[in-house]
Design an enzyme around this catalytic site. Sequence first.
Site, PDB file in Angstrom:
ATOM      1  N   CYS A  39       3.523  -1.658   9.132  1.00 14.89           N
ATOM      2  CA  CYS A  39       3.793  -0.905   7.908  1.00 14.89           C
ATOM      3  C   CYS A  39       3.142   0.470   7.932  1.00 14.89           C
ATOM      4  O   CYS A  39       3.774   1.487   7.649  1.00 14.89           O
ATOM      5  CB  CYS A  39       3.274  -1.678   6.696  1.00 14.89           C
ATOM      6  N   ASP A  40       1.854   0.488   8.245  1.00 16.50           N
ATOM      7  CA  ASP A  40       1.061   1.695   8.034  1.00 16.50           C
ATOM      8  C   ASP A  40       0.807   2.508   9.295  1.00 16.50           C
ATOM      9  O   ASP A  40       0.323   3.635   9.208  1.00 16.50           O
ATOM     10  CB  ASP A  40      -0.283   1.315   7.401  1.00 16.50           C
ATOM     11  N   CYS A  62      -1.667  -4.239   8.014  1.00 12.00           N
ATOM     12  CA  CYS A  62      -0.307  -4.281   8.578  1.00 12.00           C
ATOM     13  C   CYS A  62      -0.056  -3.078   9.472  1.00 12.00           C
ATOM     14  O   CYS A  62       0.291  -1.994   8.978  1.00 12.00           O
ATOM     15  CB  CYS A  62       0.728  -4.330   7.456  1.00 12.00           C
TER      16      CYS A  62
END
Length: 542
Positions: free
Chosen positions: A365-366, A362
């Site tokens: 997200c990261d 992701c």
Amino acid sequence: MTLLDSNLTTQLAGLLEKMVNPINLVVYVDSSENSQKVIELLQEVANQSNKITVIKGDKSSQNRTPSFSITNPQNNISVSFAGLPLGHEFSSLVLAILQVSGYAPKISDEQRKAILRLGSHDVTTYMSVSCINCPEVVQSLNTISIINPKVKHIAVEGSAFKDEVDALGVMSVPAVFENGKMISSGRSSIDELVAMLLSQEENGDSSDSSDSTEASDSSLAQKMNAKNPYDVLIVGGGPAASAAAIYTARKGLKTAMIMDHRGGQVVETESIENHISQTHTTGAKLANDLTNHIAQYNIDVFTPDWATSLDVAEEPYGLHTINTKSGGSLKAKAVIISTGATWRTLGVPGEDEYRNRGVSFCPHCDGPLFKNKNVVVVGGGNSGVEAAIDLAGIANHVTVIEFMDSLKADQILLNTLHSLSNANVITSASLSKIEGDSKKVSAVHYMDRNDNNAENREKILHTDGVFVQIGLMPNTKWVANKLSLNNRAEIVTDRKGCTSIPGIFAAGDCSDEPYKQIVTAYGSGANAALSAFDYLIRDPHN
């Protein structure tokens, strides 16, 4: 300059009208720019309601600045944030304010009872404001701590506390810690988090997650094993499974669902603009809408759990059995499999070992955790190139590795990628290994498919992170020895959703339905449900 635009301010004012009691925003700040932004944000929020007061706290009493607590003067309820909760986490801030004020969380009685059984916990969630999976974890733990004040929770913006994140080795969010050790990583529902915390207590070690669900699994298994057979058993929790459950329940069939989390894969979708009748929604909101719709019917939901095997009835209209990870089993005359799909993995050495320690699926997200670092994106389709473009605005350098001899993404995306000065592309490359120092990723190995010299074919590229973007894999491995699958591991069905076994149906992304869209999943689930109903009313034993 304001942090909230006029439209957001108007929406916020409307939401804050739902507040029940006054609350305080106790802020701990210093002279840094981030601290000033936090004060500015909280004051803008407070300006929208006379039930909110901003109070400066003693920063020496806190180990993180900027941070703040949302407190209710009438009780000991408190929720805390460290950093600036904008982006996706702004909704977490607003929801926390409403709930601390006394606005009732939208959870079931069963969930509330489970939360109240929890003992003392002090947990920290590391998140990023661009993470689409983080709000579910942050909001779930906030809700848990509000219902049961013995559970303390703080959500920490990782990019604002980089030294802390690096010291803990956090390379993927959301990451939940207790006593300095990670107890949960990745998206988790409120059911999963409650089960994890309960099992930590029952195992007698809240810092050891190696057996994190064993005790709660036993309880869930006992509940399952005590149930009489159902008319229809649905495996999955996404749009297809939800549509199937609603249709069978409306037909008066005794229905149950087994799912690892509510909403299925759709919760990972940031923005949805092709959901008919809605010009825009988010995956998280749609998942919540599906959950609320299912709750209107007498449907038994078993979560968090997932199917591990299928025992097929010996004759038509006999009872099929679904066995689950918890150790429980359920029986039904008709089964609808709607288990969706998950990220396709590379299957190379080091991928599992360094997952969440440099290997990620992701970029939203990261990505912020790789600021000014070098990263690799594996996959040259639309998702891979979009990820590379996104990461190029954060990372020091991005390298796209593609197995084929050219990228397959849309030309407009390729034009953007090729215009970036800190991105390059390696084609005709087969990634063979992910290497690390036992703590995090340090390099990838790949084979140059154009190099005929065997000694020179293997190349090494040093990197801090690997983002895998090579598509999805149907969640069908558990039925591969029972049902007919095609060469893409999808369950083969006819136009009615029937599989190769009478009484077993499949719907959605795990089936050979050609178009993997939310709207087609609805239709596929409804189709399978109606077929199950048609199958059951023809049972000669009735």
